[in-house]
Design an enzyme around this catalytic site. Sequence first.
Site, short mmCIF file in Angstrom:
data_model
loop_
_atom_site.label_atom_id
_atom_site.label_comp_id
_atom_site.label_asym_id
_atom_site.label_seq_id
_atom_site.Cartn_x
_atom_site.Cartn_y
_atom_site.Cartn_z
N ASP A 1 -10.50 1.28 -4.20
CA ASP A 1 -10.17 2.71 -4.18
C ASP A 1 -10.87 3.50 -5.28
O ASP A 1 -10.66 4.72 -5.38
CB ASP A 1 -8.66 2.89 -4.36
CG ASP A 1 -7.88 2.58 -3.09
OD1 ASP A 1 -8.42 2.83 -1.99
OD2 ASP A 1 -6.75 2.07 -3.19
N GLU B 1 1.48 -0.47 -5.02
CA GLU B 1 0.37 0.43 -5.36
C GLU B 1 0.95 1.78 -5.75
O GLU B 1 1.24 2.63 -4.92
CB GLU B 1 -0.59 0.61 -4.18
CG GLU B 1 -1.81 1.45 -4.56
CD GLU B 1 -2.34 2.33 -3.44
OE1 GLU B 1 -3.34 3.03 -3.67
OE2 GLU B 1 -1.75 2.34 -2.33
N ASP C 1 0.83 -1.20 0.00
CA ASP C 1 0.00 0.00 0.00
C ASP C 1 0.87 1.26 0.00
O ASP C 1 1.93 1.29 0.64
CB ASP C 1 -0.89 -0.03 1.25
CG ASP C 1 -1.91 1.08 1.28
OD1 ASP C 1 -2.70 1.18 0.33
OD2 ASP C 1 -1.91 1.85 2.26
#
Length: 584
Positions: free
Chosen positions: A435, A368, A339
């Site tokens: 997201d 990410e 992340d």
Amino acid sequence: MNLSAIYHESKDNYCYPLNENELVINIKTGYDVDRVILYYGDPFKGGIMGGDYVAETYRIEVAECKKLQYHKFWSVIVKPEFKRCKYYFELIAGSEHVFYIEGGFMTEDEFKSHRGMRQDFFFPWMNKADVNFVPNWVKSTIWYQIFPDRFCNGDETINPENVKEWALPNQSVKNSECYGGDLQGIINKLDYLKELGITGIYMTPINVSKSNHKYDTTDYYKIDTNFGDKQTMQKLVSEAHKRNIRIMLDGVFNHCGEDFPVWQDVVKNGPKSKYFNWFMINEWPFNKGYNAMEGKYYTFAFEDYMPKLNTNNPEVINYLLDVCTYWVNEYDIDALRLDVANEISHEFCKKLKERMLSLKSDFYIVGEIWHNSMKWLRGDEFDSVMNYPLKESIDDFWLNKNTTRDDFEHSINRCYSMYMKQTNDVLFNLLDSHDTIRLVTELGDIDKFYQQMAVLFTMPGTTCIFYGTEVALEGKHDPDCRRCMPWNEIKNGDYNDRIEIMKTLIRLRKEKNAFRSSNICFTKHTDNERVLSYIKKDDKGEDIEVILNCSDEDIIINKTCEVIFSRLYDGKVLKQNGFIIIKR
């Protein structure tokens, strides 16, 4: 010739070993360049450089050329006999010839009359240890992203106290709500996923956290009790592996949660805490709110409850490496998604790669990162990134009616010219996630949704669908994109047709090499600028062509080839928002 549009350097995605024997050489030029010729050879074949040294060179015309918005991107693969390569280019635009070396540009006369050593481009040695090797199994993997709380409730005895009744598919959800999805629920649905064709599961965080989304970690070693325990997680991985399904966990290492004991020690003791330098703190004591905005300490975005970990600190690095080692040793996971990966130190990323490969030689690491990520994709950090540029390129064409097929071609080619070929094979391709807004909601049209699905499943890289995508689950922007999986409706057969479409796309992706091939050639099937068509070639000669009618009118398709899959096509007319995939 527009020399300012020409670019090459002997590194990264412009010059790199594809494997131990093959060297990829790419060059970017303007549209005025008609031909590119590469001259290459071993730097020592003509003797030790210096004096009367004359290099022995081979000549090869660069045939592969992709069109970008303002440039052409040329590519060739050579096999240096002794793993060294010295080279230069001849560029031809009409009657003009220019030679391009590392030292700059030369006219034909300047090149021929030059004396002494030329500053040619140079790739000194193809070290095996420096080759960007990626896990082979990823290339054919079909990923399924799961947000655990909303997927399936398999053990009601561990429900959170504030659990809500499972929401209907048209019911919006909030971050503050818990619905009881857990690891046992995922275990219960493994056969469903296998039948769908899934071969990889990516789960958002499952460690102890007080939030619903779990991106504010409290304990990196413990499974959140509302999801299960260590034994349940071990069973999930074991049962998934029995079905040839790999498991990827979400590593939240850029920041932690405010209840992380290490952070609480800092909040209490300030500079006296032995963990003070585990974080990026500018001023202590802290306020009751707005610490990040006032510069007290750094966080994820400006969220005070997510303090940023100092991944430059060797203690933090070792702690997080031990966490990942624990996950592999205890759960036998196959991959990690990091992340906010672009804010973590490169030092940590390099050491993570080394540690994971020491545990599993084919471990897969995805970052990410939503932008050009070459800095992380040189082979010593990540294998891949979440390919949001591809999603955005596809979206642009469907959401902006003034874009043309040339715009689409340029944008797609940009996505696949940023990185090395081996990276392109394992890019983590997706069209929506936890997201983003759900794809069908963004497009507002189920037929356009399936057009984009056809593109996704025929692009190079590894393919990921968000849970519920197989039934075109709706949902607005985060957190509404995390709606509950509609199991009752699936059981009642409400989505049978949609599930069958997804099964077909997954099956074709697995069976047809051309679907996964990186060899893509854009074509112009009609004069209509809103009709997309491209050919995918495989190494066995079994090519496919994809045609998508994104215009405002029906079009005639004069093809006698075998139709592999289609929507809104009657054998002759391809209706608006329809597509066909044919075997050439």
